[in-house]
Scaffold this active site. Structure first.
Site, PDB file in Angstrom:
ATOM      1  N   GLU A   1       0.866  -1.181   0.000  1.00 13.03           N
ATOM      2  CA  GLU A   1       0.000   0.000   0.000  1.00 13.03           C
ATOM      3  C   GLU A   1       0.894   1.220   0.000  1.00 13.03           C
ATOM      4  OE1 GLU A   1      -1.848  -1.009   3.570  1.00 13.03           O
ATOM      5  OE2 GLU A   1      -3.261  -2.332   2.574  1.00 13.03           O
TER       6      GLU A   1
ATOM      7  N   TYR B   1       8.236   1.501  -7.225  1.00 14.66           N
ATOM      8  CA  TYR B   1       7.527   0.220  -7.337  1.00 14.66           C
ATOM      9  C   TYR B   1       7.206  -0.101  -8.804  1.00 14.66           C
ATOM     10  CZ  TYR B   1       6.920   1.013  -2.312  1.00 14.66           C
ATOM     11  OH  TYR B   1       7.143   1.249  -0.980  1.00 14.66           O
TER      12      TYR B   1
HETATM   13  C1  COA Z   1      10.718   5.918  -1.980  1.00 13.08           C
HETATM   14  C2  COA Z   1      12.197   5.859  -1.640  1.00 13.08           C
HETATM   15  C3  COA Z   1      12.464   4.616  -0.790  1.00 13.08           C
HETATM   16  C4  COA Z   1      13.007   5.751  -2.961  1.00 13.08           C
HETATM   17  O1  COA Z   1      14.360   5.547  -2.619  1.00 13.08           O
HETATM   18  P1  COA Z   1      15.545   6.083  -3.565  1.00 13.08           P
HETATM   19  O2  COA Z   1      16.817   5.528  -3.080  1.00 13.08           O
HETATM   20  O3  COA Z   1      15.445   7.553  -3.712  1.00 13.08           O
HETATM   21  O4  COA Z   1      15.138   5.381  -4.949  1.00 13.08           O
HETATM   22  P2  COA Z   1      16.027   5.228  -6.258  1.00 13.08           P
HETATM   23  O5  COA Z   1      17.106   6.262  -6.293  1.00 13.08           O
HETATM   24  O6  COA Z   1      16.425   3.811  -6.392  1.00 13.08           O
HETATM   25  O7  COA Z   1      14.959   5.596  -7.365  1.00 13.08           O
HETATM   26  C5  COA Z   1      14.071   4.596  -7.863  1.00 13.08           C
HETATM   27  C6  COA Z   1      13.033   5.225  -8.756  1.00 13.08           C
HETATM   28  O8  COA Z   1      12.135   5.969  -7.962  1.00 13.08           O
HETATM   29  C7  COA Z   1      11.740   7.154  -8.661  1.00 13.08           C
HETATM   30  N1  COA Z   1      12.078   8.290  -7.831  1.00 13.08           N
HETATM   31  C8  COA Z   1      12.915   8.323  -6.753  1.00 13.08           C
HETATM   32  N2  COA Z   1      12.897   9.548  -6.205  1.00 13.08           N
HETATM   33  C9  COA Z   1      12.035  10.293  -6.917  1.00 13.08           C
HETATM   34  C10 COA Z   1      11.547  11.627  -6.814  1.00 13.08           C
HETATM   35  N3  COA Z   1      11.965  12.454  -5.846  1.00 13.08           N
HETATM   36  N4  COA Z   1      10.625  12.036  -7.714  1.00 13.08           N
HETATM   37  C11 COA Z   1      10.179  11.214  -8.688  1.00 13.08           C
HETATM   38  N5  COA Z   1      10.600   9.931  -8.833  1.00 13.08           N
HETATM   39  C12 COA Z   1      11.511   9.482  -7.958  1.00 13.08           C
HETATM   40  C13 COA Z   1      12.453   7.138  -9.989  1.00 13.08           C
HETATM   41  O9  COA Z   1      11.576   6.566 -10.943  1.00 13.08           O
HETATM   42  C14 COA Z   1      13.602   6.215  -9.747  1.00 13.08           C
HETATM   43  O10 COA Z   1      13.978   5.461 -10.865  1.00 13.08           O
HETATM   44  P3  COA Z   1      15.105   6.006 -11.877  1.00 13.08           P
HETATM   45  O11 COA Z   1      16.233   6.513 -11.023  1.00 13.08           O
HETATM   46  O12 COA Z   1      15.464   4.805 -12.675  1.00 13.08           O
HETATM   47  O13 COA Z   1      14.441   7.084 -12.625  1.00 13.08           O
HETATM   48  C15 COA Z   1      12.667   7.155  -0.901  1.00 13.08           C
HETATM   49  O14 COA Z   1      12.211   8.270  -1.633  1.00 13.08           O
HETATM   50  C16 COA Z   1      12.184   7.261   0.535  1.00 13.08           C
HETATM   51  O15 COA Z   1      12.813   6.747   1.463  1.00 13.08           O
HETATM   52  N6  COA Z   1      11.049   7.954   0.745  1.00 13.08           N
HETATM   53  C17 COA Z   1      10.521   8.200   2.092  1.00 13.08           C
HETATM   54  C18 COA Z   1       9.934   6.952   2.686  1.00 13.08           C
HETATM   55  C19 COA Z   1       8.779   6.446   1.842  1.00 13.08           C
HETATM   56  O16 COA Z   1       7.922   7.213   1.425  1.00 13.08           O
HETATM   57  N7  COA Z   1       8.750   5.120   1.641  1.00 13.08           N
HETATM   58  C20 COA Z   1       7.704   4.455   0.889  1.00 13.08           C
HETATM   59  C21 COA Z   1       6.596   4.041   1.787  1.00 13.08           C
HETATM   60  S1  COA Z   1       5.329   3.184   0.877  1.00 13.08           S
END
Ligand code: COA
Length: 156
Positions: free
Chosen positions: A108, A120
């Site tokens: 979710e 995802y």
């Molecule tokens: C969601 C989260 C885990 C992603 O981690 P991350 O290390 O930044 O992810 P990645 O660098 O591997 O990016 C993966 C993909 O996510 C997307 N993405 C990551 N950050 C983004 C941003 N700020 N805006 C838009 N897309 C984004 C991109 O599609 C990216 O793929 P790409 O690099 O091939 O284009 C991180 O933003 C986070 O910790 N968020 C806060 C906690 C949270 O909301 N968790 C999810 C709960 S359901």
């Protein structure tokens, strides 16, 4: 990925303090020490992380029930985001889940959480439903996302 080495590891009771600290940096309603401790002790869920030396850079928790995985949470330390850590961690977890015989993964996510939804989607998760007003703090909807692991092979 950056040049710094991140080590993928299964986390346990010794990591609870680091998990709580990371949670409070990442979420407005963080999980507390007791939730992590009980879940880990009773093996209710698994927690995996990326370590950078003694520090915890990212973590992901999940349930495994029968042949389905439920991703409970994933978080990357704020200063380390958008560098591939979330993808690395989720990719490893999906590979492990597939090796353990999981056929599907579910989760979710907040309707407003575009970064997480994109992460995802990158791994093949598709939106399959909506839980209206699911989150009590903001009243926003949850999107239900599912990955058919028999069709996908841990891409991302
Ligand atoms: C969601 C989260 C885990 C992603 O981690 P991350 O290390 O930044 O992810 P990645 O660098 O591997 O990016 C993966 C993909 O996510 C997307 N993405 C990551 N950050 C983004 C941003 N700020 N805006 C838009 N897309 C984004 C991109 O599609 C990216 O793929 P790409 O690099 O091939 O284009 C991180 O933003 C986070 O910790 N968020 C806060 C906690 C949270 O909301 N968790 C999810 C709960 S359901």
């Amino acid at each position: 990925m950056t040049e710094v080495k991140y080590v993928f590891d299964r986390l346990g009771a010794d990591d609870v303090d680091a998990l709580v600290a990371l949670e409070s940096e990442c979420f407005s309603h963080p999980w507390g020490a007791e939730q992590f401790r009980l879940g880990l002790e009773r093996k209710v869920f698994y927690v995996f992380g990326l370590r950078h030396g003694d520090a915890l850079a990212a973590y992901c928790s999940l349930y495994l029930v029968a042949d389905e995985a439920e991703i409970l949470n994933i978080a990357v330390r704020p200063g380390l985001r958008e560098a591939g850590l979330g993808s690395h961690l989720l990719g490893m977890i999906l590979q492990i889940s597939a090796k353990m015989g999981m056929k599907a993964a579910h989760l979710e996510v907040r309707a407003s959480n575009v970064p997480a939804q994109r992460l995802y989607a990158k791994f093949g998760f598709e939106q399959v439903g909506v839980r209206p007003k699911y989150y009590p703090d903001t009243g926003e909807d949850a999107f239900l996302m599912t990955l058919d692991m028999e069709k996908s092979s841990g891409r991302g």
